[in-house]
Design a protein around this motif. Sequence first.
Motif, PDB file in Angstrom:
ATOM      1  N   ALA A   1      -6.177  -0.065   0.797  1.00 35.41           N
ATOM      2  CA  ALA A   1      -5.420  -0.337   2.020  1.00 35.41           C
ATOM      3  C   ALA A   1      -5.732  -1.737   2.550  1.00 35.41           C
ATOM      4  O   ALA A   1      -4.823  -2.502   2.914  1.00 35.41           O
TER       5      ALA A   1
ATOM      6  N   PHE B   1       0.858  -1.175   0.000  1.00 38.24           N
ATOM      7  CA  PHE B   1       0.000   0.000   0.000  1.00 38.24           C
ATOM      8  C   PHE B   1       0.898   1.231   0.000  1.00 38.24           C
ATOM      9  O   PHE B   1       1.698   1.431   0.909  1.00 38.24           O
TER      10      PHE B   1
ATOM     11  N   GLU C   1      -9.494   3.492   0.780  1.00 39.44           N
ATOM     12  CA  GLU C   1      -9.672   2.619   1.950  1.00 39.44           C
ATOM     13  C   GLU C   1      -9.676   1.158   1.537  1.00 39.44           C
ATOM     14  O   GLU C   1      -9.091   0.297   2.215  1.00 39.44           O
TER      15      GLU C   1
ATOM     16  N   GLU D   1      -3.187  -5.073   2.453  1.00 46.21           N
ATOM     17  CA  GLU D   1      -2.851  -5.738   3.712  1.00 46.21           C
ATOM     18  C   GLU D   1      -3.032  -7.249   3.567  1.00 46.21           C
ATOM     19  O   GLU D   1      -2.173  -8.043   3.973  1.00 46.21           O
TER      20      GLU D   1
ATOM     21  N   ASP E   1       1.980   5.081   0.189  1.00 50.00           N
ATOM     22  CA  ASP E   1       1.665   6.410   0.723  1.00 50.00           C
ATOM     23  C   ASP E   1       2.888   7.276   0.456  1.00 50.00           C
ATOM     24  O   ASP E   1       3.852   7.263   1.219  1.00 50.00           O
TER      25      ASP E   1
END
Length: 400
Positions: free
Chosen positions: A289, A202, A286, A293, A204
Amino acid sequence: MNYDVTAVRAHFPALQEGAAHFDGPGGSQSPTQVARAVADVLTSAVANKGVMTAAERRATEIVDAARAAGADLVGGEPAGIVFGRSMTQLTYDFARTLAKTWGPGDEVVVTRLDHDANVRPWVQAAAAAGATVRWATFDPATGVLTPDDVAKVVTARTRLVALTAASNLLGTRPDVPTVAATAHEVDALVYVDGVHYTPHAFVDMSALGADFYACSPYKFLGPHLGMLAAAPALLEELRPDKLMPSSDVVPERFEFGTLPYESLAGTTAAIDFLADLVPSPGTRRERLARSFEALEQHESVLLSHLDNGLAQLPAVTRYGAPDRHRTPTTLFTVANVPPSEVYRGLAERGVNAPAGTFYAYECARVLGIEEAGAVRAGLAPYTDKSDVDRLLEAVADIAA
């Protein structure tokens, strides 16, 4: 969080051909949704972007949707998403643009862990500007590039640090945030190659400390394309060479010629597919993410199985430390069997795991495999345990 790899695999027609694919680091297979999105554009009325006709509006909508999807994928802003033919092309374009402000006395930091696409553009741009290149190297025994390895070549004269988020050869994931903090202390920019990182983690970009984050949709289930993300305000400061009548707005001033609308639609579809690897409610960001995971957990289990299986074969030498945090990528050789022959033998057994140095020129030199290379096995969202078992059985057979 349950990862249903069987359900994921059902969306990939290419898997019906029967091969076990470990060639994702060079280019992943694509799900039906991506192919359909590409075909829908190619079979619809599309023109250059505009607002007058339905064809023009469709093109505009495709571009806007792709920028929004790209921003969701990396944690950026739609107005900071730039598309190009490839990550390599984009990096060359930005290297030439940034180098306009460099001169003698300025320094650029590159690493020997990186793919050459995040090395040579900076080396060549620095040479043209009269700037100095400083090299950060890694420990060949572990495959690890530490923040200290980079920090010791960063000085007050550093203008840019180019660093991979994950080695495409070893899978090694450097501590990018710490390196970025060191670079920012001297007001240097940070250009992160996320090509091998994006399919497995993910992203960022703010948390990474990346001023520029470059990746390739065809490595994360999409079409052949390059994508770069940066803050729109930073892009506003840069003046690339461009045609006189072409748009000067950000991000369009960095995109030369008409964009490949079908590839942009395919990129949006790929990002949507990634967001729904584990179906759940919420915004696309969202859902990405949660899906990543679950994907990381799935790939971690398979990677351990692969590493442990290879460790049981005395003839196999693995590169890099298996206990280090890395993408699900394993590099290995087989004693007395050239990597090219291992590659061939695997292919004959229906296992696609190529051999070479994969454009990681400096990395291969440090490892001492620049001549023959090594075999690289990379996992993907569609890899399952039976694929890994097939690879292990094939390697054991070849090594016998």
